[in-house]
Design a protein around this motif. Structure first.
Motif, mmCIF file in Angstrom:
data_model
loop_
_atom_site.group_PDB
_atom_site.id
_atom_site.type_symbol
_atom_site.label_atom_id
_atom_site.label_comp_id
_atom_site.label_asym_id
_atom_site.label_seq_id
_atom_site.Cartn_x
_atom_site.Cartn_y
_atom_site.Cartn_z
ATOM 1 N N GLY A 135 0.794 -1.223 0.000
ATOM 2 C CA GLY A 135 0.000 0.000 0.000
ATOM 3 C C GLY A 135 0.825 1.270 0.000
ATOM 4 N N LEU A 136 2.016 1.213 0.599
ATOM 5 C CA LEU A 136 2.869 2.394 0.713
ATOM 6 C C LEU A 136 3.961 2.446 -0.354
ATOM 7 N N ALA A 137 4.014 1.452 -1.226
ATOM 8 C CA ALA A 137 5.128 1.299 -2.166
ATOM 9 C C ALA A 137 5.359 2.546 -3.028
ATOM 10 N N PHE A 171 -11.198 5.496 -0.262
ATOM 11 C CA PHE A 171 -9.976 5.658 0.530
ATOM 12 C C PHE A 171 -8.698 5.710 -0.319
ATOM 13 N N GLY A 172 -8.823 5.328 -1.592
ATOM 14 C CA GLY A 172 -7.639 5.162 -2.421
ATOM 15 C C GLY A 172 -7.120 3.737 -2.298
ATOM 16 N N TRP A 173 -6.531 3.223 -3.364
ATOM 17 C CA TRP A 173 -6.093 1.824 -3.314
ATOM 18 C C TRP A 173 -4.983 1.622 -2.276
ATOM 19 N N ARG A 174 -4.143 2.643 -2.086
ATOM 20 C CA ARG A 174 -3.038 2.511 -1.132
ATOM 21 C C ARG A 174 -3.557 2.331 0.298
ATOM 22 N N SER A 175 -4.418 3.217 0.731
ATOM 23 C CA SER A 175 -4.945 3.148 2.104
ATOM 24 C C SER A 175 -5.729 1.864 2.327
ATOM 25 N N LEU A 188 -6.101 -3.038 5.366
ATOM 26 C CA LEU A 188 -6.278 -4.491 5.302
ATOM 27 C C LEU A 188 -5.203 -5.200 6.127
ATOM 28 N N GLY A 189 -3.972 -4.721 6.034
ATOM 29 C CA GLY A 189 -2.891 -5.311 6.821
ATOM 30 C C GLY A 189 -3.122 -5.177 8.313
ATOM 31 N N ILE A 190 -3.648 -4.039 8.727
ATOM 32 C CA ILE A 190 -3.916 -3.810 10.152
ATOM 33 C C ILE A 190 -5.010 -4.751 10.658
ATOM 34 N N VAL A 191 -6.069 -4.905 9.849
ATOM 35 C CA VAL A 191 -7.174 -5.790 10.245
ATOM 36 C C VAL A 191 -6.685 -7.235 10.331
ATOM 37 N N MET A 192 -5.763 -7.627 9.458
ATOM 38 C CA MET A 192 -5.240 -8.996 9.495
ATOM 39 C C MET A 192 -4.575 -9.317 10.828
ATOM 40 N N LEU A 193 -3.958 -8.329 11.435
ATOM 41 C CA LEU A 193 -3.302 -8.553 12.726
ATOM 42 C C LEU A 193 -4.308 -8.929 13.807
ATOM 43 N N PHE A 194 -5.507 -8.352 13.735
ATOM 44 C CA PHE A 194 -6.556 -8.692 14.709
ATOM 45 C C PHE A 194 -6.936 -10.168 14.603
ATOM 46 N N PHE A 195 -7.119 -10.649 13.377
ATOM 47 C CA PHE A 195 -7.508 -12.046 13.196
ATOM 48 C C PHE A 195 -6.340 -12.993 13.483
#
Length: 431
Positions: A105-107, A173-177, A182-189
């Motif tokens: 996302g930040l690339a 939100f833009g494709w980057r955000s 998505l990466g942050i939500v994955m940490l919850f699961f």
């Protein structure tokens, strides 16, 4: 006394049947992230090409980075699932996937985007095999194909989210955000996996499936070298892999690479209209994943279903690419194509039933290794054909899809050589 023992036994069985859904659901939710990442680049193709200033072949490479990583990790994933266990394996690698999603996302450059996608592919590569391993240890063997169907339902939930919902999310939100979140939500699961998932009912003091089904207990004494030799020397494993390659690559190409853009070119549709039609294929795949497993378990047949639906997949692809279907019938055709191509799930069932039941992770991994090699290479070949036919893009799509249809034909031919297991494990060790 016997009555008290029987009551205790029934309570334990009910507890197993309750706890298994907690364990399975958490890993199935993780699997949604796997397929979302797998399909997502196709929907944001225009955004990616504009951001990095790339053509169809380089775009296909972004998608293929995921599949290169997935391909590399399939046999190691099987080994990890069989040796380390699903819980630890998914927990460790999901953290890596979350990091990869944020990097993507930040690339700032295409190279960093490639790295992010590769890390995502490495991270999520273990989830499906671990889910299959969990199903083999928590669920009755008579329901194996049906449970793979339920796993397919989770996969299609991810594919569904990677269609029209992703279009709206990227717009908002833009494709980057979107990929960072998505990466942050994955940490919850990932945290849920670490806390609640258990590799086997016996870890909770409950009877395991071996005991409940009255067979000799399967010990976790897998020796990697012997296990690999056993699975990879089994012709049934490779036949399942060859059948899988054409069917699964078609699924990836339609839902996650060129399906939407082909519809936009061939029928003059908008991005939203094309994404909505691709969702018809996703719904068809979701229904198919359950129906195919259910029917197969009911009639206790695998091969006849594999052959019939593989042949129908080939017919469906030819109609979709080379016949101008009335727009009003496109949704129906795509639903049917999504339904029959989900037949690739049957190859996982067969691969598990022709191999030692202890090696369900490795058997699934070898089949996936074949399929994901195709998923990494074939779309890039198709992308190069499209780049070479910019002056006649519709004709370019017809030439590019001919490559895929050729592989589907190979899968159909291979399906006739598959083993009919009659819905039971038919492995017998050669001594």
């Amino acid at each position: 006394m016997d009555k008290q023992v029987d009551v205790k036994r029934q309570k334990q069985i009910k507890e197993v049947e309750r706890q298994r859904w907690v364990v399975w659901t958490i890993l199935a939710l993780m699997y949604i992230f796997v397929t979302f990442h797998r399909m997502a680049t196709g929907v944001v193709r225009a955004d990616l090409q504009e951001t990095f200033g790339i053509g169809a072949a380089q775009f296909a490479n972004i998608g293929s980075m995921y599949f290169y990583a997935y391909f590399i990790m399939q046999i190691p994933s099987g080994i990890l699932a069989d040796k380390l266990g699903p819980k630890k394996t998914v927990t460790i690698f999901s953290i890596l996937a979350a990091i990869g999603s944020v990097i993507f996302g930040l690339a700032p450059t295409l190279t960093i985007a490639y790295i992010g996608r590769f890390l995502v592919g490495i991270g999520v590569s273990v989830v499906f095999i671990c889910l299959i391993k969990i199903q083999s240890r928590w669920f009755y063997s008579k329901n194996f194909a049906l449970m793979i169907g339920f796993a397919g339902l989770a996969a299609n939930a991810g594919a569904l989210l990677a269609q029209t919902p992703l279009v709206y999310a990227a717009s908002a939100f833009g494709w980057r955000s979107t990929f960072v979140y998505l990466g942050i939500v994955m940490l919850f699961f990932t945290a849920l996996t670490m806390i609640f998932v258990k590799d086997d009912p016996t870890e909770k003091g409950l009877p395991g499936m071996d005991e409940l089904e009255g067979r000799a207990a399967v010990k976790n004494d897998v020796k990697v070298g012997e296990a690999l030799k056993s699975v990879m020397s089994n012709p049934g494993t490779w036949i399942a892999g060859i059948v899988n390659i054409g069917l699964y690559v078609g699924y990836v190409v339609l839902l996650g690479q060129f399906g939407g853009s082909f519809l936009m070119t061939a029928y003059g549709l908008t991005q939203i209209q094309a994404a909505n039609l691709i969702m018809s294929a996703v719904f068809g795949s979701a229904v198919g994943s359950i129906a195919i497993g259910y029917v197969s378990d009911r009639i206790k047949k695998r091969k006849i279903i594999l052959v019939l639906l593989s042949a129908l997949t080939l017919v469906g692809w030819i109609l979709f690419i080379y016949v101008k279907v009335p727009t009003g019938l496109l949704a129906l055709l795509l639903f049917a194509l999504g339904f029959v191509m989900t037949n690739f799930t049957m190859t996982w069932t067969i691969a598990n039933e022709v191999n030692d039941r202890r090696l369900s992770g490795i058997a699934t991994g070898v089949v996936n290794c074949v399929a994901f090699a195709g998923a990494a290479i074939i779309p890039v070949i198709m992308g190069k054909i499209l780049d070479a036919n910019n002056a006649n893009l519709f004709g370019g799509y017809q030439k590019a899809f001919l490559v895929l249809i050729g592989f589907v034909g190979i899968s159909v031919a291979a399906s006739f050589f598959a083993t009919e297991t009659n819905a039971q494990n038919v492995y017998k060790e050669n001594k």
